[in-house]
Design a protein around this motif. Structure first.
Motif, short mmCIF file in Angstrom:
data_model
loop_
_atom_site.label_atom_id
_atom_site.label_comp_id
_atom_site.label_asym_id
_atom_site.label_seq_id
_atom_site.Cartn_x
_atom_site.Cartn_y
_atom_site.Cartn_z
N ALA A 23 -4.90 -3.38 -9.92
CA ALA A 23 -4.18 -3.91 -11.29
C ALA A 23 -3.05 -3.18 -11.44
O ALA A 23 -2.07 -3.85 -11.66
CB ALA A 23 -5.05 -3.38 -12.39
N TRP A 24 -2.73 -1.99 -10.75
CA TRP A 24 -1.35 -1.32 -10.88
C TRP A 24 -0.48 -1.91 -9.82
O TRP A 24 0.68 -2.33 -10.14
CB TRP A 24 -1.75 0.17 -10.51
CG TRP A 24 -0.35 0.66 -10.19
CD1 TRP A 24 0.38 1.40 -11.27
CD2 TRP A 24 0.23 1.28 -9.12
NE1 TRP A 24 1.59 1.78 -10.80
CE2 TRP A 24 1.78 1.75 -9.41
CE3 TRP A 24 0.12 0.75 -7.72
CZ2 TRP A 24 2.42 2.20 -8.23
CZ3 TRP A 24 0.90 1.26 -6.78
CH2 TRP A 24 2.07 1.70 -7.08
N THR A 26 -0.74 -5.12 -8.91
CA THR A 26 -0.42 -6.40 -9.33
C THR A 26 0.87 -6.42 -10.51
O THR A 26 1.50 -7.01 -10.38
CB THR A 26 -1.64 -7.07 -10.08
OG1 THR A 26 -2.56 -7.20 -8.96
CG2 THR A 26 -1.36 -8.62 -10.54
N TRP A 27 0.51 -5.35 -11.20
CA TRP A 27 1.60 -5.24 -12.51
C TRP A 27 2.75 -4.77 -11.92
O TRP A 27 3.85 -5.58 -12.29
CB TRP A 27 0.91 -3.97 -13.40
CG TRP A 27 1.84 -3.70 -14.25
CD1 TRP A 27 2.13 -4.34 -15.67
CD2 TRP A 27 2.82 -2.36 -14.12
NE1 TRP A 27 3.14 -3.45 -16.39
CE2 TRP A 27 3.50 -2.45 -15.66
CE3 TRP A 27 2.79 -1.48 -13.38
CZ2 TRP A 27 4.53 -1.48 -15.84
CZ3 TRP A 27 3.74 -0.63 -13.62
CH2 TRP A 27 4.70 -0.71 -14.89
N ARG A 28 2.95 -3.67 -10.93
CA ARG A 28 3.96 -3.63 -10.34
C ARG A 28 4.80 -4.54 -9.72
O ARG A 28 5.84 -4.88 -9.64
CB ARG A 28 3.91 -2.29 -9.41
CG ARG A 28 5.23 -1.65 -8.53
CD ARG A 28 4.83 -0.38 -7.75
NE ARG A 28 6.32 -0.09 -7.54
CZ ARG A 28 6.41 1.13 -7.15
NH1 ARG A 28 5.28 1.97 -6.85
NH2 ARG A 28 7.62 1.55 -6.66
N GLN A 29 3.89 -5.35 -9.02
CA GLN A 29 4.65 -6.65 -8.16
C GLN A 29 5.15 -7.44 -9.32
O GLN A 29 6.29 -7.96 -9.08
CB GLN A 29 3.43 -7.23 -7.17
CG GLN A 29 4.03 -8.34 -6.43
CD GLN A 29 3.02 -8.91 -5.41
OE1 GLN A 29 2.00 -8.49 -5.45
NE2 GLN A 29 3.38 -9.95 -4.75
N ALA A 30 4.21 -7.97 -10.36
CA ALA A 30 4.72 -8.92 -11.23
C ALA A 30 5.96 -8.24 -12.07
O ALA A 30 6.92 -9.03 -12.25
CB ALA A 30 3.57 -9.04 -12.19
N THR A 31 6.01 -7.08 -12.33
CA THR A 31 7.05 -6.44 -12.93
C THR A 31 8.21 -6.56 -11.97
O THR A 31 9.31 -6.90 -12.42
CB THR A 31 6.79 -5.10 -13.25
OG1 THR A 31 5.65 -4.88 -14.16
CG2 THR A 31 7.95 -4.33 -14.17
#
Length: 569
Positions: A23-24, A26-31
């Motif tokens: 999740a981290w 994915t969140w970092r990549q998306a961000t």
């Protein structure tokens, strides 16, 4: 909780960690992609508006802007739609590219105002600034007319700002029909109007901003119209996330789980199996079973604790067997004597003379003494021995012990000396402490040959009372010193009555001293003598008994005073 449940909990923890890591990521990549997209969008917007502004600033008209819009759309990959603030379409990149016109993005448009920003001198002289503004309006009016003419004539030229920020056209082409006139028709009237508009700013606190507004108002009639630039397409899908990093992380987490399970089974299950086997053997009576003690982790510590427990159990078992054997040995001989004489008296074989009755009475007293010693030892080790505590002078206690044992010492040909310092007081039970000292003195008298000396010494050091019982006897072998305070242990393997008592006196003495917060130690040299040292907490001469401790205690609880008994041998 079973180990399986704990292992399952560990795997669940790893799974949660893996989920959190994914999740981290994915969140970092998306961000990151959103930030990159926003940053790229801002850069594209800034670049587009900058070039459109430069075009309007230099050309004085929006004629020919289509080629610039087409180039910007190709370079940025964005759909660009340019209209004036009066909603007149100037260029659309979709139409210029020959594709169907797509709905424009619903994002707010970006305004582009090609009018120059004035570079006025400091506002200390308002009239000078007004004159400069009027001059700038006139120059900009002529520059716009000249640049517009050159643009429509498709002439090559550039524009550079002058000291006032007004564009100055630079071209290699001869002026021809685009040559600037010094004052176009009606320019005088326009100059008066320009001056009137600028003069309204005299007295304003923010003179420069007011003059800029006046410049913009006067230039609106001839300058290129302001633009509204829209970029993007309505409901355009955002860029998709890259799947490779997530797949790599998921694979790495799965590999970590597998390796963790293998490592767990190797480092934990193997010592656990060894502990299980050793514990099963210990339960079946094999007290010699031990487990390896390798490593420094919790499992290794568990193995060390298990081995210490097994050692303790084995030692307790050996002490129990030795205690049973010692008690049987101590009681067997006197009981056999009593039984033999009683049977002889019953059968009339022996006459009940006073000497015989006295001998039987002595044997009965011996049995009573052994039983009393065993009871005292049990109570002492259980912390339930009766103490009558009070402040007492150890010098008087030692003098009493010396007087009590002087007849025995004279009979053995041994001198008993006394070395005392000024009075040293302790808080304790006088009878019990006298019991300890008497036991030490009796042992010293037995070990000292005629002509020897037994010395009772008293001194104080660092708030501790130190009592020493020294003799010049045969001494104790080094191998025997660790066993002196064991129950029923005696240096005489034959356990003859002439060389010692029951073997419980020193064990009881050590417990009594420990209950008084003291210590007792021994040092000995074979052929030279032995020294027993007892240390106790000293108190001041005027100290009273602690109000929290009653005069008679048993195991820390108040009890009625018990009967006194002579010191244990």
């Amino acid at each position: 909780m079973s180990f399986r449940l704990r292992a399952l909990g560990l795997l669940l923890l790893v799974a949660l960690a893996a989920t959190a890591a994914t999740a981290w990521l994915t969140w970092r990549q998306a961000t990151g992609q959103v930030r990159e997209s926003v940053s790229a969008g801002r850069e594209e917007t800034a670049r587009t508006t900058s070039e459109l502004y430069a075009y309007g600033y230099a050309h004085g008209t929006w004629d020919g802007i289509s080629s610039t819009v087409r180039a910007l759309s190709q370079q940025t990959g964005q759909r660009i739609r340019v209209v004036t603030d009066s909603d007149v379409l100037l260029a659309d990149s979709d139409a210029l590219a020959g594709r169907d016109v797509r709905p424009v993005s619903d994002q707010p448009p970006v305004l582009v105002d090609p009018r120059p920003r004035l570079r006025l001198p400091d506002g200390k002289v308002p009239l000078a600034s007004v004159k400069t503004t009027v001059t700038a309006i006139g120059e900009y009016r002529n520059t716009v007319a000249y640049a517009t003419c050159l643009t429509r004539a498709e002439a090559e030229f550039t524009a550079e700002p002058d000291r006032l920020g007004i564009p100055q056209v630079i071209t290699d082409r001869k002026a021809g029909q685009c040559g600037k006139t010094k004052q176009p028709a009606g320019s005088y009237a326009q100059t008066l109007q320009d001056h009137e508009a600028a003069s309204k700013c005299v007295g304003e606190r923010k003179l420069d901003e007011c003059l800029q507004r006046a410049f913009n108002e006067r230039a609106a009639a001839f300058a290129p119209a302001r633009l509204q630039v829209r970029m993007g397409v309505l409901h355009e899908s955002p860029p998709s996330l890259a799947a490779a990093p997530a797949v790599i992380v998921a694979g790495g987490v799965a590999l970590a789980v597998i390796l963790g399970a293998l490592l767990l089974s190797r480092t934990v299950l193997r010592p656990v199996r060894a502990l299980t086997g050793a514990a099963r053997g210990l339960g079946d009576g094999d007290l010699a079973r031990r487990v390896p003690e390798s490593g420094r982790d919790e499992i290794a510590e568990l193995g060390r604790v298990f081995n210490r427990m097994a050692d303790s159990l084995q030692g307790a078992e050996e002490r129990q067997r030795r205690l049973t054997s010692d008690i049987a040995h101590e009681l067997r001989t006197p009981l056999a004597n009593l039984r033999g004489y009683l049977e002889a008296l019953r059968d009339g074989v022996v006459e009940p003379t006073p000497d015989l009755l006295d001998s039987l009475h002595q044997e009965a007293l011996l049995q009573q003494r052994i039983v009393d010693d065993l009871q005292d030892l049990a109570l002492a080790e259980a912390g339930a021995l009766t103490y009558h505590r009070a402040r007492l002078d150890l010098r008087e206690l030692l003098a009493t012990c010396r007087t009590t044992h002087r007849p025995q010492a004279e009979e053995a040909g041994v001198a008993v000396g006394l070395e005392t310092s000024p009075p040293v007081y302790v808080h304790g039970d006088a009878d019990r402490l006298r019991q300890v000292v008497s036991n030490l003195v009796r042992n010293a008298l037995r070990a000292t040959a005629p002509g020897g000396v037994v010395t009772l010494a008293l001194n104080a050091h660092d708030g501790r009372a130190v009592v020493e019982v020294r003799d010049t006897g045969v001494g104790i072998r080094p191998d025997d010193l660790p066993h002196l305070f064991d129950r029923f242990w005696r240096a005489d393997a034959a356990r003859g009555r002439s060389t010692g008592g029951s073997g419980l006196g020193l064990a009881i003495a050590r417990q009594i001293v420990a209950d008084h917060d003291g210590t007792i130690d021994v040092a000995s040299t074979v052929g030279v003598g032995t020294t027993f040292t007892m240390t106790l907490p000293a108190v001041s001469p005027g100290a009273a008994m602690s109000p929290r401790e009653p005069a008679s205690v048993r195991g820390g609880l108040p009890v009625p005073p018990g009967r006194g008994r002579p010191a244990s041998r």
